[in-house]
Design a protein around this motif. Sequence first.
Motif, short mmCIF file in Angstrom:
data_model
loop_
_atom_site.label_atom_id
_atom_site.label_comp_id
_atom_site.label_asym_id
_atom_site.label_seq_id
_atom_site.Cartn_x
_atom_site.Cartn_y
_atom_site.Cartn_z
N GLY A 1 0.80 -1.22 0.00
CA GLY A 1 0.00 0.00 0.00
C GLY A 1 0.83 1.27 0.00
N ILE A 2 2.13 1.14 -0.30
CA ILE A 2 3.01 2.30 -0.32
C ILE A 2 3.04 2.88 -1.74
CG2 ILE A 2 5.42 3.07 -0.08
CD1 ILE A 2 5.74 0.92 2.11
N THR A 3 2.92 4.19 -1.85
CA THR A 3 2.99 4.86 -3.15
C THR A 3 4.42 4.82 -3.66
OG1 THR A 3 1.18 6.32 -2.54
CG2 THR A 3 2.57 7.04 -4.37
N VAL A 4 4.59 4.35 -4.89
CA VAL A 4 5.93 4.31 -5.49
C VAL A 4 5.90 5.15 -6.76
CG1 VAL A 4 7.75 2.83 -6.44
CG2 VAL A 4 6.28 1.96 -4.61
N CYS A 5 6.83 6.08 -6.85
CA CYS A 5 6.94 6.94 -8.01
C CYS A 5 7.26 6.10 -9.25
CB CYS A 5 8.05 7.96 -7.76
SG CYS A 5 8.27 9.13 -9.08
N GLU A 6 6.56 6.36 -10.36
CA GLU A 6 6.80 5.58 -11.59
C GLU A 6 8.20 5.85 -12.13
OE1 GLU A 6 5.09 3.12 -13.03
OE2 GLU A 6 3.83 3.26 -11.25
N ASP A 7 8.67 7.07 -11.97
CA ASP A 7 9.99 7.44 -12.45
C ASP A 7 11.05 6.88 -11.49
OD1 ASP A 7 11.72 8.64 -14.15
OD2 ASP A 7 11.33 10.69 -13.50
N TYR A 8 12.12 6.34 -12.03
CA TYR A 8 13.20 5.85 -11.18
C TYR A 8 14.53 6.19 -11.84
CZ TYR A 8 13.61 1.99 -14.53
OH TYR A 8 13.79 1.27 -15.68
N PHE A 9 15.62 6.05 -11.09
CA PHE A 9 16.92 6.38 -11.65
C PHE A 9 17.73 5.11 -11.86
CE2 PHE A 9 21.26 7.82 -11.95
CZ PHE A 9 21.12 8.92 -12.77
N TYR A 10 18.33 5.01 -13.07
CA TYR A 10 19.16 3.85 -13.38
C TYR A 10 20.55 4.30 -13.82
CZ TYR A 10 21.18 -0.16 -15.73
OH TYR A 10 22.03 -1.16 -16.10
#
Length: 132
Positions: free
Chosen positions: A101-110
Amino acid sequence: MNIAVRYCSKTKFGNTRRIAEAIADGIGVKAVSIADEPRLQDKVDILFLGGAPYANIMAPELKEYAEELDPKMVSKVVLFTTSNWSRRTVLALKKMLKGKGITVCEDYFYAHMLNIDGKLEAAKEFGKKMME
Ligand SMILES: Cc1cc2nc3c(=O)[nH]c(=O)nc-3n(C[C@H](O)[C@H](O)[C@H](O)COP(=O)(O)O)c2cc1C
């Protein structure tokens, strides 16, 4: 806003640590290894969380950290990863955290493991941008 940057970094090169430090630098906070602080001490608005795959899976300690992360302690998670080719750590963490139930940002860093130096400035900007 209360921001935390946490990472799991295992190799002697410290690839994920270096990216975590660049992200933290962009925000103006300190990046902390989950080995040094296995639990969030304070409630945060954004948790930047990063790790890498080793033999196709994320480090067990990172998995445990995500599993034990208290949804009440974090409003949103932003993920980052380094690797040779795989982005599965991000995908696995996203699935696990969303399942809690934690909101996770769609954008991530690779960042590719052989181009950490070349990605430090972008990581810093990524941290800054996420604050906007
Ligand atoms: C034992 C070992 C296994 C690895 N297995 C994978 C893998 O399955 N897939 C991949 O993309 N990268 C793999 N890598 C590359 C790491 O994910 C990459 O070097 C990463 O940047 C390490 O981050 P760290 O320096 O923060 O520990 C492996 C590296 C090591 C040392």
